[in-house]
Design an enzyme around this catalytic site. Sequence first.
Site, PDB file in Angstrom:
ATOM      1  N   LYS A 272     -53.478  49.070  48.706  1.00 15.38           N
ATOM      2  CA  LYS A 272     -52.950  49.697  49.914  1.00 15.38           C
ATOM      3  C   LYS A 272     -54.118  50.208  50.765  1.00 15.38           C
ATOM      4  CE  LYS A 272     -48.618  51.530  47.924  1.00 15.38           C
ATOM      5  NZ  LYS A 272     -47.653  50.763  48.728  1.00 15.38           N
ATOM      6  N   ARG A 346     -40.500  46.742  41.230  1.00 12.37           N
ATOM      7  CA  ARG A 346     -39.456  45.786  40.821  1.00 12.37           C
ATOM      8  C   ARG A 346     -39.790  45.126  39.488  1.00 12.37           C
ATOM      9  NH1 ARG A 346     -39.963  42.486  46.305  1.00 12.37           N
ATOM     10  NH2 ARG A 346     -40.483  44.583  46.990  1.00 12.37           N
TER      11      ARG A 346
HETATM   12  N1  BES Z   1     -44.057  52.398  46.182  1.00 12.98           N
HETATM   13  C1  BES Z   1     -44.023  51.393  47.200  1.00 12.98           C
HETATM   14  C2  BES Z   1     -42.891  51.612  48.193  1.00 12.98           C
HETATM   15  C3  BES Z   1     -43.052  52.734  49.168  1.00 12.98           C
HETATM   16  C4  BES Z   1     -43.819  52.561  50.306  1.00 12.98           C
HETATM   17  C5  BES Z   1     -42.396  53.929  48.983  1.00 12.98           C
HETATM   18  C6  BES Z   1     -43.932  53.586  51.227  1.00 12.98           C
HETATM   19  C7  BES Z   1     -42.500  54.961  49.883  1.00 12.98           C
HETATM   20  C8  BES Z   1     -43.261  54.794  51.009  1.00 12.98           C
HETATM   21  C9  BES Z   1     -43.825  50.008  46.579  1.00 12.98           C
HETATM   22  O1  BES Z   1     -44.334  49.829  45.311  1.00 12.98           O
HETATM   23  C10 BES Z   1     -44.493  49.028  47.489  1.00 12.98           C
HETATM   24  O2  BES Z   1     -45.682  49.144  47.659  1.00 12.98           O
HETATM   25  N2  BES Z   1     -43.750  48.111  48.053  1.00 12.98           N
HETATM   26  C11 BES Z   1     -44.263  47.162  48.968  1.00 12.98           C
HETATM   27  C12 BES Z   1     -43.558  45.857  48.729  1.00 12.98           C
HETATM   28  C13 BES Z   1     -44.143  44.698  49.472  1.00 12.98           C
HETATM   29  C14 BES Z   1     -45.511  44.351  48.897  1.00 12.98           C
HETATM   30  C15 BES Z   1     -43.214  43.522  49.343  1.00 12.98           C
HETATM   31  C16 BES Z   1     -44.001  47.669  50.385  1.00 12.98           C
HETATM   32  O3  BES Z   1     -42.953  48.266  50.627  1.00 12.98           O
HETATM   33  O4  BES Z   1     -44.892  47.519  51.218  1.00 12.98           O
HETATM   34 ZN    ZN Z   2     -46.406  49.237  45.377  1.00  8.31          ZN
END
Ligand code: BES
Ligand code: ZN
Length: 489
Positions: A272, A346
């Site tokens: 990230k 997931r």
């Molecule tokens: N923990 C995050 C989701 C999240 C993002 C929660 C911002 C709260 C605030 C999750 O593990 C994630 O990073 N999801 C990705 C999925 C994508 C790579 C398909 C996302 O939402 O960007």
């Molecule tokens: Zn994530």
Amino acid sequence: MPTIEISSQTGKDFSGDVLIVPVFSGRERHRLPLAISKVARQVMDENDFKADYLEVVPLHHPNGVKDSRWMILVGLGEEELVTHNKIRKAVGSAARSALKKGWKRVGIVSPSTSSLDHDEVQVAVLEGALLADYDFTVCKGEPAPKNFERVEVFTNGDDTRKARRRLPQVEAGVAACHRVRDLANTPAGDMYPEAFAELAQKLAKQYKLGIEVLAPEDLQKGNFNAVLAVGKGSARSPRVVRMEYKPKEKAKRHIVLVGKGVTFDSGGLSLKDAKGMETMKDDMTGAAVVLATLVACAQTEMPVAVTGIMGLVENMPSGTSYRPGDVIRSRSGKTIEVLNTDAEGRLVLADLLNYASEMGADHVVDLATLTGACVIALGDGVSGVMGTDQKLVERILDAGSRSGEYLWQLPLVEEYREGLKSSVADLKNISGTRWGGAIVAGLFLKEFVKTESWAHVDLAGCWSSSERDYRTSGASGEGPRWLLDWINS
Ligand code: BES
Ligand code: ZN
Ligand code: ZN
């Protein structure tokens, strides 16, 4: 928890630090108990207080009610439009401003309106004040908790018995909310998988809950390969916790709650950016909600059997991390091509939902801070609900309305499943598009559920950088209150 009293008095003899007086806009100011209305009316006029919804005005009144020289007026808006939720939130806002002033002994006048049951209003008033009574101060140099010592609700002659009977439930729900806030606000350096599991063990002992903690060796034996893959990059090894609450009498039904417990989500090798990581210590909120709800079930002797499954793992980049392109043979036997290590929740849930499906439950509900897409769709104050059992989804939505925690259904659009097809494995962990990300994640999870009645709740919006009504900034602590309402319904 402060000392709580519900008294049928008017509040005019209240002695404490501050008296909170919720007021309807317009003519309804006359509904206030006489002794209070005299002072209130004068200050309303002097301060141009309109009693708009959530308008808060603290007032010094030397000639005010008995020993209390401070009063907070809080607006409820028009009486015709009032709801329990508005009362809860308005009182919450007033309570937050009382806490900031350092006032610890508060009285609250329960507003009187013909459209709502008195006892429900009294409960909403109390919940608003107690939910607001929270600050995360353990990391401050001088941790100074500024909590209430005493909260007194004045009902002006209305019967208090029903609300008093509800007190244990109210207190358990509020304590669960605060527990979730504590767990999610705690820095990930302190709240890692093993630490979370140890805390669960401590609470299980205290509240006589069954518990089993699966360490890495157990996870290997149990084929939790997706959980293990996500945890591979971290120096802190994963844990899966299974916790059980069983009522003394024969259980009405058996519910399994599954929680995503990513104690920190850096994204892994699909790292990230700095901003995206700032709040990722809260990525274990699903597991926190499960833990807090189980404790509350024990405290309130719920007539339902509840099993909690928490998948605790840290998602980090390193030389031992799982990589984009890796294929995982998940616990179910289905293979998953990992194209983005940041879609890790997931993967964890894939194994947990497969495990949960073996438990012969009536309902399986998972809770997860799963997608940023859910926050884009619904904002940071609404959770997304999806599921295979429409009746269950509707009961969850109803519980949300009753508790004042916002939930909204998203459709599991079958066509979007197409995007998860992989050329090398049974499915991949992301689709090729950003659109509908919360739904795509829901469809991914569905592949691993064998229980007929299943719902998935995306809690990604449960963090806020600013404070709102009874919610403090940071983790909102939403989840346990609607869950307890649903479990008990
Ligand atoms: N923990 C995050 C989701 C999240 C993002 C929660 C911002 C709260 C605030 C999750 O593990 C994630 O990073 N999801 C990705 C999925 C994508 C790579 C398909 C996302 O939402 O960007
Ligand atoms: Zn994530
Ligand atoms: Zn995550």
